[in-house]
Structure formats: structure tokens, C-alpha cells
Design an enzyme around this catalytic site. Structure first.
Site, PDB file in Angstrom:
ATOM      1  N   GLU A 171       0.854  -1.192   0.000  1.00 36.01           N
ATOM      2  CA  GLU A 171       0.000   0.000   0.000  1.00 36.01           C
ATOM      3  C   GLU A 171       0.893   1.246   0.000  1.00 36.01           C
ATOM      4  O   GLU A 171       1.932   1.263   0.647  1.00 36.01           O
ATOM      5  CB  GLU A 171      -0.871   0.004   1.271  1.00 36.01           C
ATOM      6  CG  GLU A 171      -1.862   1.149   1.332  1.00 36.01           C
ATOM      7  CD  GLU A 171      -2.644   1.173   2.652  1.00 36.01           C
ATOM      8  OE1 GLU A 171      -2.114   0.705   3.672  1.00 36.01           O
ATOM      9  OE2 GLU A 171      -3.785   1.653   2.648  1.00 36.01           O
TER      10      GLU A 171
ATOM     11  N   LYS B  28      -9.729   0.591  -1.908  1.00 35.96           N
ATOM     12  CA  LYS B  28      -9.793   0.211  -0.486  1.00 35.96           C
ATOM     13  C   LYS B  28     -11.157   0.527   0.116  1.00 35.96           C
ATOM     14  O   LYS B  28     -11.627   1.674   0.040  1.00 35.96           O
ATOM     15  CB  LYS B  28      -8.688   0.953   0.280  1.00 35.96           C
ATOM     16  CG  LYS B  28      -8.521   0.552   1.731  1.00 35.96           C
ATOM     17  CD  LYS B  28      -7.360   1.341   2.364  1.00 35.96           C
ATOM     18  CE  LYS B  28      -7.058   0.865   3.778  1.00 35.96           C
ATOM     19  NZ  LYS B  28      -5.944   1.637   4.390  1.00 35.96           N
TER      20      LYS B  28
ATOM     21  N   CYS C 297      -4.726  -3.670   3.336  1.00 42.16           N
ATOM     22  CA  CYS C 297      -4.344  -3.242   4.685  1.00 42.16           C
ATOM     23  C   CYS C 297      -5.458  -3.376   5.721  1.00 42.16           C
ATOM     24  O   CYS C 297      -5.793  -4.494   6.125  1.00 42.16           O
ATOM     25  CB  CYS C 297      -3.820  -1.811   4.625  1.00 42.16           C
ATOM     26  SG  CYS C 297      -2.881  -1.310   6.089  1.00 42.16           S
TER      27      CYS C 297
HETATM   28  O1  LIG Z   1      -1.446   7.625   6.735  1.00 41.60           O
HETATM   29  C1  LIG Z   1      -0.554   7.339   5.937  1.00 41.60           C
HETATM   30  O2  LIG Z   1       0.020   8.188   5.222  1.00 41.60           O
HETATM   31  C2  LIG Z   1      -0.121   5.916   5.797  1.00 41.60           C
HETATM   32  N1  LIG Z   1      -1.156   5.022   6.214  1.00 41.60           N
HETATM   33  C3  LIG Z   1      -1.580   4.050   5.400  1.00 41.60           C
HETATM   34  O3  LIG Z   1      -0.962   3.846   4.396  1.00 41.60           O
HETATM   35  C4  LIG Z   1      -2.771   3.208   5.729  1.00 41.60           C
HETATM   36  C5  LIG Z   1      -3.943   4.109   5.846  1.00 41.60           C
HETATM   37  S1  LIG Z   1      -3.886   5.293   7.194  1.00 41.60           S
HETATM   38  N2  LIG Z   1      -2.534   2.401   6.883  1.00 41.60           N
HETATM   39  C6  LIG Z   1      -3.386   1.479   7.366  1.00 41.60           C
HETATM   40  O4  LIG Z   1      -4.471   1.251   6.851  1.00 41.60           O
HETATM   41  C7  LIG Z   1      -2.889   0.744   8.598  1.00 41.60           C
HETATM   42  C8  LIG Z   1      -3.852  -0.283   9.159  1.00 41.60           C
HETATM   43  C9  LIG Z   1      -3.306  -0.890  10.387  1.00 41.60           C
HETATM   44  O5  LIG Z   1      -2.147  -0.733  10.734  1.00 41.60           O
HETATM   45  C10 LIG Z   1      -4.171  -1.716  11.250  1.00 41.60           C
HETATM   46  O6  LIG Z   1      -5.301  -2.115  10.851  1.00 41.60           O
HETATM   47  O7  LIG Z   1      -3.736  -1.997  12.359  1.00 41.60           O
END
Ligand SMILES: O=C(O)CNC(=O)[C@H](CS)NC(=O)CCC(=O)C(=O)O
Length: 281
Positions: free
Chosen positions: A40, A115, A157
């Protein structure tokens, strides 16, 4: 079929991220991988997603297509930020869609999945809080694609926490569930392996988690530990928390044999349909 997961630590700007990913894609292809998965936000992590986001045919999409064609592999670009929905309509600023894009060995786009579940959560300690829904619009379609005769269920994710999505993908022919991720160091240590193996056991699917790793910024770190679980829930290959390439084989007979012995996918009694705002592609 040999698959590869590319694990690295992306920064904000696409240039260095694509250079790094390209070198790892070439290495994975040289090692015989036919299906290569990027994590991702592989092209940009934590920056201004709207400013970098593309319309159809943008340069990051062209880069993915060229990589697939030049290496002659199936390539899943974990997610790219896009300003258009699959039907071409515009996503209102400041949001974007997090689109997972699958390219065939000829470089043609074969599937797109946006997503579905957005990560709005408070993570302990230095990781702080996440408000993905402020910057991203949730997807509204399910997608299963064929790669080399395997039904590939697309998810991303945080989607990993929702067994009903895995189940819906299995109902649509998924035999392999892929989760390109940027799972946090904190929640990853607690839940990553548990969730990936649980999804495998309860669906009779291979489950591939391809994660980012390392420290992206002061308050953002990803867990790494990309892994493949087989349909029996065994971890057949796993990386540590450093950049690397996960290589493993998918075997059709493993899926068939596990499902023949333990056909949980045919025994479910609480079957629910899709809600009105989620469709089949
Ligand atoms: O915010 C950003 O720039 C980077 N984040 C991401 O790439 C994404 C969306 S915020 N991360 C997740 O979905 C983590 C999920 C996870 O860690 C869980 O379900 O525990």
C-alpha cells in the site's frame, strides 16, 4: 506459480520510491516470480496524496504498466492515489481513492480495487492517531481477478480486519487473498500474523500480506513481516522488518486438498448479501 512481495520503506516523493521498487521488481522477476505485489502507498507514503494523485493514464500508472511489460509479469501496485472513480467520475477534493491496480504481462490494466475500509484509529505511543477518511474516499466495489489460473481476491491493509470481506471474495471465486499494506509497527506486532493466518484458516485461501517496513517519519513506522500463509494457516514464507523480497510458491493442489478435507467455505449458514452501496465490479 511463484509469487513475490516487495517490502520496503516508502517516503513522500515518488521518484526514489519507484527507483527502489523497480530494482526489487527486476530482482524478483530474475528469481522467477510470475506475480509480484507492491505494498500500500508504495509510490508515496505520508505526503500530500491529493497533490500527487493521478487521473486515468497518469505517470505512476504508466510506470506500473511498463514494469509489468518489461519484466513479463503480473504486477499488483498495492495502492496509488487516484482522483477518479472507476466509472470516471471525480472524487471531490481533498480526498482521493486508494486504488489497487493489477497489470498483466502485456502491460494492460486487468483489475482495479479501491480500499473499502478506512483506518480511523488511535494507535498507542509515538504512532499517534490516523484519520484516513479525512484524505481518502472509501471504495464501493468488490474485485476478484484471475492470475495464472488462481482467483485473486483484492483487498488492502485495514480491510484485513473484516472477515466478511474475505468471505465475500471467496464467494466470488477467490483462492488467494492479497493484502498490500502499510500496517503500523504497533498494531502489526499485535495483530498482523494473527489476522493473516485467521483469514487463511477460515476461508481455505492462501493469504499474502505485503507490508511496508521501517521508519517513514518521526511518528510513522511500519511493521514489515510480509508473509504468505497457506490454506491450512501455516506461514510458508516470512520476511523480517528490513527491506526485502518475499518469494514463495502458490500450489493449486494445496487449495484443493485443504478445501476437500475441511470445506468450511461451503458450510456457512449466515449468508448476507451486499449492502446497497457496495457492488460487484
Ligand atoms: O497515513 C498514511 O500516510 C499511511 N497510512 C496508510 O498507508 C494506511 C492508511 S492510514 N494504513 C493502514 O491502513 C494501517 C492499518 C493498520 O495498521 C491496522 O489495521 O492496524
Amino acid at each position: 506459480m511463484r509469487i513475490a512481495g516487495i517490502q520496503f520503506c516508502a517516503g513522500r516523493e515518488p521518484g526514489p520510491n519507484l527507483a527502489r521498487a523497480g530494482a526489487q521488481i527486476a530482482e524478483a522477476a530474475a528469481q522467477g516470480a510470475r506475480f509480484i505485489v507492491l505494498p500500500e502507498n508504495f509510490a508515496c507514503y505520508g505526503g500530500d496524496y491529493r497533490a500527487l494523485a493521478e487521473r486515468e493514464g497518469g505517470s505512476m500508472q504508466a510506470w506500473l504498466a511498463a514494469q509489468a511489460r518489461e519484466q513479463g509479469v503480473w504486477l499488483l501496485g498495492g495502492t496509488l492515489p487516484l482522483v477518479q472513480r472507476a466509472d470516471g467520475s471525480a472524487v471531490a477534493a481533498p480526498r482521493v481513492r486508494a486504488a489497487s491496480l493489477l497489470y498483466g504481462p502485456d502491460g494492460a490494466l486487468q483489475a482495479r480495487y479501491d480500499k473499502l475500509h478506512l483506518f480511523d484509529a488511535q494507535v498507542a505511543d509515538a504512532q499517534g492517531s490516523y484519520q484516513e477518511s479525512a484524505r481518502f474516499e472509501a471504495g464501493d466495489r468488490l474485485r476478484v481477478a484471475d492470475v495464472g489460473g488462481f482467483g485473486i481476491g483484492l483487498a488492502v491493509c485495514y480491510d484485513l480486519r473484516f472477515p466478511s470481506l474475505a468471505r465475500a471474495l471467496v464467494d466470488r471465486g477467490a483462492q488467494v487473498l492479497v493484502y498490500p499494506s502499510a500496517f503500523t509497527a504497533v498494531t502489526g506486532a499485535a495483530h498482523w500474523r494473527l489476522l493473516l493466518c485467521a483469514r487463511a484458516v477460515e476461508t481455505g485461501c492462501y493469504v499474502l500480506g505485503v507490508n511496508q517496513c521501517g521508519q517513514h517519519s518521526e511518528r510513522r513506522a511500519s511493521f514489515g513481516h510480509s508473509l504468505l500463509a497457506d490454506p491450512w494457516g501455516r506461514v510458508v514464507a516470512e520476511l523480517d522488518d528490513a527491506p526485502g523480497i518475499l518469494l514463495a510458491e502458490l500450489r493449486q493442489d494445496e487449495i484443493d486438498e485443504t478445501r476437500r478435507r475441511l470445506p468450511v467455505h461451503t458450510h456457512q449458514r449466515l449468508l448476507t448479501g451486499l449492502p446497497d452501496d457496495i457492488r460487484d465490479d
